[in-house]
Design a protein around this motif. Structure first.
Motif, mmCIF file in Angstrom:
data_model
loop_
_atom_site.group_PDB
_atom_site.id
_atom_site.type_symbol
_atom_site.label_atom_id
_atom_site.label_comp_id
_atom_site.label_asym_id
_atom_site.label_seq_id
_atom_site.Cartn_x
_atom_site.Cartn_y
_atom_site.Cartn_z
ATOM 1 N N UNK A 34 37.079 36.150 62.034
ATOM 2 C CA UNK A 34 36.133 36.853 63.068
ATOM 3 C C UNK A 34 34.770 35.847 63.127
ATOM 4 N N UNK A 35 33.388 36.035 61.837
ATOM 5 C CA UNK A 35 32.812 35.135 61.398
ATOM 6 C C UNK A 35 32.672 33.491 62.224
ATOM 7 N N UNK A 36 33.938 33.227 61.314
ATOM 8 C CA UNK A 36 34.110 31.598 61.439
ATOM 9 C C UNK A 36 34.387 31.080 62.652
ATOM 10 N N UNK A 37 34.899 32.024 63.681
ATOM 11 C CA UNK A 37 35.516 32.639 64.657
ATOM 12 C C UNK A 37 34.464 32.583 65.661
ATOM 13 N N UNK A 48 29.992 36.240 71.166
ATOM 14 C CA UNK A 48 29.509 37.251 70.548
ATOM 15 C C UNK A 48 30.180 38.327 69.895
ATOM 16 N N UNK A 49 31.111 38.447 71.366
ATOM 17 C CA UNK A 49 31.827 40.210 70.457
ATOM 18 C C UNK A 49 33.156 39.591 69.299
ATOM 19 N N UNK A 50 33.521 38.112 68.766
ATOM 20 C CA UNK A 50 34.166 38.488 67.408
ATOM 21 C C UNK A 50 32.246 38.703 66.618
ATOM 22 N N UNK A 51 31.560 38.698 66.548
ATOM 23 C CA UNK A 51 30.358 38.243 65.787
ATOM 24 C C UNK A 51 30.185 40.218 65.794
ATOM 25 N N UNK A 52 30.383 40.508 66.575
ATOM 26 C CA UNK A 52 30.317 42.424 66.385
ATOM 27 C C UNK A 52 30.836 42.740 65.899
ATOM 28 N N UNK A 55 30.529 42.363 61.884
ATOM 29 C CA UNK A 55 29.776 43.091 61.714
ATOM 30 C C UNK A 55 30.189 44.343 61.331
ATOM 31 N N UNK A 56 30.504 44.751 62.037
ATOM 32 C CA UNK A 56 31.620 46.325 62.238
ATOM 33 C C UNK A 56 32.188 46.272 61.112
ATOM 34 N N UNK A 57 33.250 45.245 60.798
ATOM 35 C CA UNK A 57 34.035 45.465 60.074
ATOM 36 C C UNK A 57 33.518 45.270 58.475
ATOM 37 N N UNK A 82 29.444 37.876 57.219
ATOM 38 C CA UNK A 82 28.221 37.881 58.014
ATOM 39 C C UNK A 82 27.736 36.918 58.495
ATOM 40 N N UNK A 83 27.013 36.087 57.358
ATOM 41 C CA UNK A 83 26.566 34.445 57.774
ATOM 42 C C UNK A 83 26.903 34.333 59.087
ATOM 43 N N UNK A 84 27.439 33.845 59.165
ATOM 44 C CA UNK A 84 29.251 33.006 59.904
ATOM 45 C C UNK A 84 29.171 33.639 61.528
ATOM 46 N N UNK A 85 29.106 35.923 61.208
ATOM 47 C CA UNK A 85 28.398 36.215 62.762
ATOM 48 C C UNK A 85 27.356 35.723 63.574
ATOM 49 N N UNK A 86 26.748 36.044 61.890
ATOM 50 C CA UNK A 86 25.043 35.886 62.608
ATOM 51 C C UNK A 86 24.503 34.983 62.674
ATOM 52 N N UNK A 87 25.122 33.712 62.202
ATOM 53 C CA UNK A 87 24.960 32.171 63.148
ATOM 54 C C UNK A 87 25.475 32.055 64.876
ATOM 55 N N UNK A 88 26.689 32.990 64.408
ATOM 56 C CA UNK A 88 26.678 32.506 66.173
ATOM 57 C C UNK A 88 26.664 34.125 66.299
ATOM 58 N N UNK A 89 26.010 34.899 66.234
ATOM 59 C CA UNK A 89 24.984 36.069 67.381
ATOM 60 C C UNK A 89 23.521 34.918 67.824
#
Length: 121
Positions: A34-37, A48-52, A55-57, A82-89
């Motif tokens: 999800x973070x990569x996506x 935004x959606x896969x990043x959130x 982060x919850x997961x 988590x880093x990829x998700x924060x990058x996505x956000x």
């Protein structure tokens, strides 16, 4: 017991036969995916959606790993996800700011009020 630097650690006690084998948490792989996506679609505002969700997961996976007493692994994959998700956000935020600036500039260039013909008082 203190171990001197450069020396090998002492052999650990043998495991109890009923102890579960350490396994990678399945949520760790999901967080990374999800973070990569999120990082790949961040500029398109779809990240935004896969990043959130990632982060919850990640929060849930960390809580489960702590409760398992070390039998759930995958902390590296969690950190990367988590880093990829924060990058996505961050990419979503950059895109929103860019769209806002473009909108304000276009609004400023638009004529204000009614545009009458030159022969109208």
């Amino acid at each position: 017991m203190t171990i001197a630097p450069g020396s090998a650690p002492a052999a650990s006690a043998p495991r109890h036969p009923l102890d579960p084998d350490p396994v990678r948490a399945t949520k760790a792989r999901a967080v990374f995916a999800l973070g990569l996506m999120a990082a790949m679609t961040g500029l398109l505002l779809g990240g935004a959606v896969p990043a959130m969700v990632a982060l919850q997961l990640a929060r849930q996976a960390r809580r489960e790993a702590y409760a398992s007493g070390g039998f759930l692994t995958g902390a590296t994959w969690l950190r990367r996800g988590e880093r990829l998700a924060l990058t996505g956000l961050a990419l979503v935020a950059v895109s929103l700011v860019a769209l806002l600036v473009i909108g304000v500039v276009r609004l400023a260039e638009a004529p204000y009020g009614q545009d009458f013909a030159p022969n109208v008082d």
